[in-house]
Design a protein around this motif. Structure first.
Motif, PDB file in Angstrom:
ATOM      1  N   ALA A 106       0.844  -1.196   0.000  1.00  0.00           N
ATOM      2  CA  ALA A 106       0.000   0.000   0.000  1.00  0.00           C
ATOM      3  C   ALA A 106       0.881   1.248   0.000  1.00  0.00           C
ATOM      4  O   ALA A 106       0.543   2.248  -0.639  1.00  0.00           O
ATOM      5  CB  ALA A 106      -0.916  -0.005   1.221  1.00  0.00           C
ATOM      6  N   ARG A 119       3.340   1.385  -7.525  1.00  0.00           N
ATOM      7  CA  ARG A 119       2.148   0.529  -7.364  1.00  0.00           C
ATOM      8  C   ARG A 119       1.475   0.292  -8.704  1.00  0.00           C
ATOM      9  O   ARG A 119       1.038  -0.829  -8.995  1.00  0.00           O
ATOM     10  CB  ARG A 119       1.179   1.181  -6.376  1.00  0.00           C
ATOM     11  N   VAL A 144      -1.905  -7.096   0.115  1.00  0.00           N
ATOM     12  CA  VAL A 144      -1.640  -5.674   0.323  1.00  0.00           C
ATOM     13  C   VAL A 144      -0.671  -5.555   1.496  1.00  0.00           C
ATOM     14  O   VAL A 144      -1.074  -5.588   2.663  1.00  0.00           O
ATOM     15  CB  VAL A 144      -2.935  -4.895   0.625  1.00  0.00           C
ATOM     16  N   THR A 147      -0.424  -2.806   4.944  1.00  0.00           N
ATOM     17  CA  THR A 147      -1.805  -2.334   5.108  1.00  0.00           C
ATOM     18  C   THR A 147      -1.978  -1.515   6.376  1.00  0.00           C
ATOM     19  O   THR A 147      -2.727  -0.536   6.406  1.00  0.00           O
ATOM     20  CB  THR A 147      -2.765  -3.550   5.160  1.00  0.00           C
ATOM     21  N   ILE A 156      -0.940   4.498   7.079  1.00  0.00           N
ATOM     22  CA  ILE A 156      -1.433   4.242   5.721  1.00  0.00           C
ATOM     23  C   ILE A 156      -2.927   4.587   5.689  1.00  0.00           C
ATOM     24  O   ILE A 156      -3.688   4.165   6.556  1.00  0.00           O
ATOM     25  CB  ILE A 156      -1.214   2.765   5.357  1.00  0.00           C
ATOM     26  N   VAL A 161      -6.111   1.486   1.081  1.00  0.00           N
ATOM     27  CA  VAL A 161      -6.134   0.016   1.212  1.00  0.00           C
ATOM     28  C   VAL A 161      -7.368  -0.550   0.505  1.00  0.00           C
ATOM     29  O   VAL A 161      -7.272  -1.487  -0.300  1.00  0.00           O
ATOM     30  CB  VAL A 161      -6.118  -0.405   2.694  1.00  0.00           C
ATOM     31  N   ILE A 164      -7.042  -0.448  -3.223  1.00  0.00           N
ATOM     32  CA  ILE A 164      -6.179  -1.515  -3.772  1.00  0.00           C
ATOM     33  C   ILE A 164      -6.945  -2.843  -3.779  1.00  0.00           C
ATOM     34  O   ILE A 164      -6.857  -3.611  -4.745  1.00  0.00           O
ATOM     35  CB  ILE A 164      -4.865  -1.628  -2.976  1.00  0.00           C
TER      36      ILE A 164
END
Lengths: 313, 313
Positions: A106, A119, A144, A147, A156, A161, A164
């Motif tokens: 992430a 990413r 991920v 995370t 994050i 998250v 993704i």
């Protein structure tokens, strides 16, 4: 915790991959194969048996092909290979992995450091890997990493998250893993994020990957389980570590997790005595103590004779 | 865990007593005093500073009187002394302990092994100790050791535990500690027993004493907190151990507990940075690594520079 019947908790054993990858001691291929073969008879339905990463990056696992070819496949076990890119996927498919675990972070900084890709570049590579597996029985899991926090960036964004996760689902991932790569998760955060992701996928498709770096691994398992998560990664003996914290714990310890399930009454299908016996062989194999507790302390039911003298206050 | 305002969690630091009692290395009186004095400025409201047990039984703490006389008393801190019998209580009172922690085991076998007394004999001794303290400012806490399991007898009847709590209250104990002496508790059991005991006494009078022997210490803290417990014993660095499991963890680690509280958002009033600094002095003092994680791994907010090369998958 209330007095209810508990759903089964599924453990994916990751010692052969996440456990061994950071070890300084080289483990010979036959020893890796013997470890995986022993784990294959302990009741696990899933074992992450290796990774197909650049051998320069992770020399400890450079014999992935040989390991996958030499293990005795238990038809009840799904053998998973971690894969960071297309070349890794090709090697994993040639090695007859049952599932590819595609990993990106992430955290952009962490992904660049680990994968040398942004990413978006990781996701583009994953789209091609998904194409490679179409029409095969090989399943795809998207992890991920970071995370719950990044050792470089810190916190994050939870929306990142879930975005993704959505991208992974669009790409055709059949499973999602939320990974606490360096042990930064806390139970309140875990409950919140797991609830959000379980709004998108069923519990049977979600795996939680916790590290015990700051002592919260099993706390986070219980927090995730209580809001509906049912699949967890764990490593025999707590094998593994953290590159930023010499001496700190890595993955949560499988036998400690299974023992907790036994004591609470959560079914799991794993042979804890076999795990403890196997875990106790790891210090000799790797030259250091493991971080897991139950292999040292024994189970609650292992009673002791009454000694002479005071025992503890 | 839901998004609510959390009640304050009170930590009683027990490293100077439960932490040191099992250590093979003798710690000089000035070093014990320095440790307690440092802890006294870290925000704790309660410190178990020593025990008044037979010096033959626990030689590591034979200098209890000297320690209690030499420490710098912080008026905001309650200095507790563990006491197994009347002679110990007299020594503790002479040493100006603020609170006597009277200990007996729910397990008859464990109490006989530890105290050379039956439970009834312990309770009779405690009645006399309560008399000694009448009319003084000294408070009395009753600990039920082996509440959650006994290493000799195994499971402990929960009705027995509540009956001992009732006897303690009849005797005039102002506080009760439920102690998981050898780390056999699980979160479901903890929630059940804590709920029962909180039907008898307010949360401000109940302390939970957990060991991390099988990796469940902080899981049990969260389980107890979620059903209303607010006071917990913990030991700096996780100092302490288990006489039956060489290498296994002992008490839950104070800085790991406080770090968990910080991450979850539970207030505690303790200076975590000071704790970590102090914990990092323990390996040199005692000649071995501590079991606590946060002193090794650092806090989540301690970010790392991006390294060259892959960090972890």
């Amino acid at each position: 915790m209330s007095d209810v019947q508990y759903d089964k908790l599924i453990v994916q054993e990751v010692a052969p991959r996440d456990g061994l990858q950071i070890e300084k001691t080289w483990v010979d291929t036959p020893d890796k194969v013997a470890l995986i073969d022993a784990l294959s008879t302990a009741g696990f339905s899933r074992i992450e048996a290796g990774s197909f990463v650049s051998p320069k990056a992770i020399p400890a696992l450079r014999d992935g092909e040989a390991v996958f070819h030499q293990i005795h496949r238990n038809p009840e076990v799904i053998y998973v290979a971690l894969v960071p890119n297309r070349r890794g996927a090709e090697r994993a498919l040639e090695s007859r992995a049952d599932e590819l675990n595609l990993v990106m972070s992430a955290s952009q900084t962490h992904n660049l450091a680990n994968m040398r890709m942004t990413r978006d570049q990781s996701l583009a590579a994953f789209a091609k890997i998904v194409e490679l597996t179409r029409g095969t029985a090989v399943t795809r899991n998207g992890t991920v990493a970071t995370t719950f926090g990044c050792p470089f960036e810190g916190k994050i964004d939870e929306d990142l998250v879930t975005s993704i996760v959505d991208r992974y689902l669009e790409l055709g991932m059949q499973g999602i893993t939320l990974a606490d790569t360096t042990g930064m998760a806390n139970p309140r955060q875990v409950a919140r994020i797991v609830k959000r992701v379980l709004g998108r996928i069923p519990a049977s498709a979600l795996t939680l990957h916790f590290h015990n770096t700051r002592g919260l691994g099993l706390v986070n398992v219980m927090a995730a389980y209580e809001v509906g998560a049912r699949r967890f990664d764990a490593s025999l003996g707590g094998l593994g570590g953290c590159p930023f914290a010499p001496g700190a714990s890595g993955n949560i310890c499988t036998e400690d997790l299974v023992n907790m399930c036994d004591e609470v009454g959560i079914p799991h299908g794993i042979d804890l005595d076999k795990l403890i016996t196997l875990s106790r062989t790891l210090p000799a194999l790797l030259g250091h103590e493991m971080s897991g507790q139950v292999a040292k302390a024994g189970r609650n039911k292992d009673l002791h004779p009454v000694p002479d003298g005071i025992v503890c206050m």
